[in-house]
Enzyme design. Structure first.
Site, PDB file in Angstrom:
ATOM      1  N   ASP A  38      71.122  49.379  75.043  1.00  0.00           N
ATOM      2  CA  ASP A  38      71.178  47.983  75.444  1.00  0.00           C
ATOM      3  C   ASP A  38      72.627  47.505  75.231  1.00  0.00           C
ATOM      4  O   ASP A  38      73.429  48.201  74.585  1.00  0.00           O
ATOM      5  CB  ASP A  38      70.205  47.210  74.538  1.00  0.00           C
ATOM      6  CG  ASP A  38      70.329  45.713  74.696  1.00  0.00           C
ATOM      7  OD1 ASP A  38      70.287  45.224  75.825  1.00  0.00           O
ATOM      8  OD2 ASP A  38      70.483  45.021  73.669  1.00  0.00           O
ATOM      9  N   ASP A  40      73.878  43.519  75.020  1.00  0.00           N
ATOM     10  CA  ASP A  40      74.026  42.320  74.185  1.00  0.00           C
ATOM     11  C   ASP A  40      73.369  42.486  72.818  1.00  0.00           C
ATOM     12  O   ASP A  40      72.189  42.808  72.714  1.00  0.00           O
ATOM     13  CB  ASP A  40      73.390  41.112  74.883  1.00  0.00           C
ATOM     14  CG  ASP A  40      74.199  40.658  76.094  1.00  0.00           C
ATOM     15  OD1 ASP A  40      75.411  40.476  75.943  1.00  0.00           O
ATOM     16  OD2 ASP A  40      73.614  40.497  77.179  1.00  0.00           O
TER      17      ASP A  40
HETATM   18  P1  TMP Z   1      69.425  42.358  76.491  1.00  0.00           P
HETATM   19  O1  TMP Z   1      70.352  42.380  75.341  1.00  0.00           O
HETATM   20  O2  TMP Z   1      68.059  42.876  76.149  1.00  0.00           O
HETATM   21  O3  TMP Z   1      69.964  43.071  77.675  1.00  0.00           O
HETATM   22  O4  TMP Z   1      69.160  40.839  76.901  1.00  0.00           O
HETATM   23  C1  TMP Z   1      70.132  39.926  77.164  1.00  0.00           C
HETATM   24  C2  TMP Z   1      70.212  38.823  76.182  1.00  0.00           C
HETATM   25  O5  TMP Z   1      70.763  37.691  76.877  1.00  0.00           O
HETATM   26  C3  TMP Z   1      68.913  38.337  75.557  1.00  0.00           C
HETATM   27  O6  TMP Z   1      68.967  38.539  74.176  1.00  0.00           O
HETATM   28  C4  TMP Z   1      68.899  36.844  75.843  1.00  0.00           C
HETATM   29  C5  TMP Z   1      70.285  36.520  76.290  1.00  0.00           C
HETATM   30  N1  TMP Z   1      70.402  35.418  77.266  1.00  0.00           N
HETATM   31  C6  TMP Z   1      71.336  34.416  77.010  1.00  0.00           C
HETATM   32  O7  TMP Z   1      72.015  34.445  75.985  1.00  0.00           O
HETATM   33  N2  TMP Z   1      71.466  33.389  77.912  1.00  0.00           N
HETATM   34  C7  TMP Z   1      70.731  33.318  79.056  1.00  0.00           C
HETATM   35  O8  TMP Z   1      70.875  32.373  79.842  1.00  0.00           O
HETATM   36  C8  TMP Z   1      69.773  34.357  79.306  1.00  0.00           C
HETATM   37  C9  TMP Z   1      68.943  34.313  80.550  1.00  0.00           C
HETATM   38  C10 TMP Z   1      69.672  35.395  78.388  1.00  0.00           C
HETATM   39 MG    MG Z   2      70.104  42.944  73.376  1.00  0.00          MG
END
Ligand code: TMP
Ligand code: MG
Length: 286
Positions: A38, A40
């Site tokens: 992943d 973020d």
């Molecule tokens: P991931 O790390 O699983 O790929 O998910 C992306 C992250 O982005 C999740 O923890 C939530 C975050 N997010 C934001 O910070 N702002 C937003 O507008 C959206 C839709 C997601």
């Molecule tokens: Mg994440």
């Protein structure tokens, strides 16, 4: 075996099982290994000096490409939906439609801002985005050993790529699945491409992208890195999997969520802002 597994941030449900997985991966050789991660809050830091670090979305939200009114709306969305994302008292079934709602609303707002492609690099440059400590060793080491790194992110692909490009680690062994922006001929954002990826449909994304996994069929040993329980299905497109070692960063609401993370990740890293443990494992495997 790996001294870093005794770090105070490390928790394991079954250390013996971790040893067994590692031993069988070493035996199979590093040319059978791939890393699926992943982005973020897994490859990037959750906090620095007590201050939260931005996600891909936050990098844009905080930038001067977004109007003040829109910033307020995006902040409201974050304040509404992030607590739901990390709420351990709700089931995935309950959270899934709400997460789709969050992503859909946020992307709609971003599209209204007519974001310009040529300004993204500057926005990333000026942001507080930070990869976790030890990122260079991880990316460089994987590249040097020709180990594929698949980054599977519900963030924004264009931003993510820019973060790793500016950090000097966007090597040819890195492949990204994410939400990519679609720009019109004048370079303004008009939509997001393809199927939306949110935190709970990485499995579907993985299964749709079997083409990539096909290339990696000879690499049935997977090191999976994530920070959300939705990240656990990122490797579901890998056929004939032999071993998978799942490493989960538990960044927030640690006490409430520790048990569920221990139940599903092989190694849980509690409030660990570094890649020390994944790096030690990589070094062990190569
Ligand atoms: P991931 O790390 O699983 O790929 O998910 C992306 C992250 O982005 C999740 O923890 C939530 C975050 N997010 C934001 O910070 N702002 C937003 O507008 C959206 C839709 C997601
Ligand atoms: Mg994440």
């Amino acid at each position: 075996m790996i001294p870093e597994l005794s770090n105070p941030s490390v928790c394991m449900r079954d250390p013996q099982r971790v040893q067994e997985i590692l031993q069988s991966m070493v035996k199979a050789g590093s040319n059978t290994v791939q890393v699926i991660s992943d982005f973020d809050m897994t490859l990037t830091r959750f906090a620095y000096n007590g201050k939260r670090c931005p996600t891909c979305h936050n990098i844009l939200d905080n930038s001067n490409l977004i109007s003040t009114d829109c910033k307020i709306e995006l902040k409201e969305l974050l304040n509404t939906y992030y607590p739901i994302e990390i709420d351990s008292s709700r089931s995935v079934e309950e959270k899934l439609p709400l997460m789709v709602e969050w992503w859909t609303k946020a992307h709609k707002l971003l599209v209204q801002q007519k974001i310009r492609k040529d300004l993204l690099a500057m926005v990333v440059q000026e942001s507080d985005a930070m990869l976790r400590e030890g990122y260079k060793l991880l990316f460089d080491h994987l590249y040097e050993h020709s180990i594929p790194l698949l980054i599977f992110s519900a963030g924004i692909g264009d931003i993510l790529e820019e973060v790793i490009r500016q950090a000097g680690v966007f090597h040819p062994n890195v492949k990204v699945f994410s939400n990519y922006m679609d720009f019109d001929e004048s370079g303004e954002l008009r939509a997001f491409k393809g199927e939306l990826i949110h935190i709970y449909n990485k499995r579907e994304g993985a299964l749709l992208n079997t083409g990539h996994f096909q290339e990696l069929r000879t690499r049935p040993n997977v090191l999976l890195l994530g920070d959300s329980l939705g990240d656990l299905t990122m490797a579901d497109g890998v056929q004939d999997m032999e071993n998978i070692l799942k490493i989960g960063f538990l960044n927030d609401k640690v006490e409430e969520r520790k048990q569920s993370y221990l139940d599903s990740y092989d190694i849980v890293l509690l409030k660990d802002e570094t890649l020390e443990v994944p790096n030690a494992i990589m070094l062990y495997l190569t």
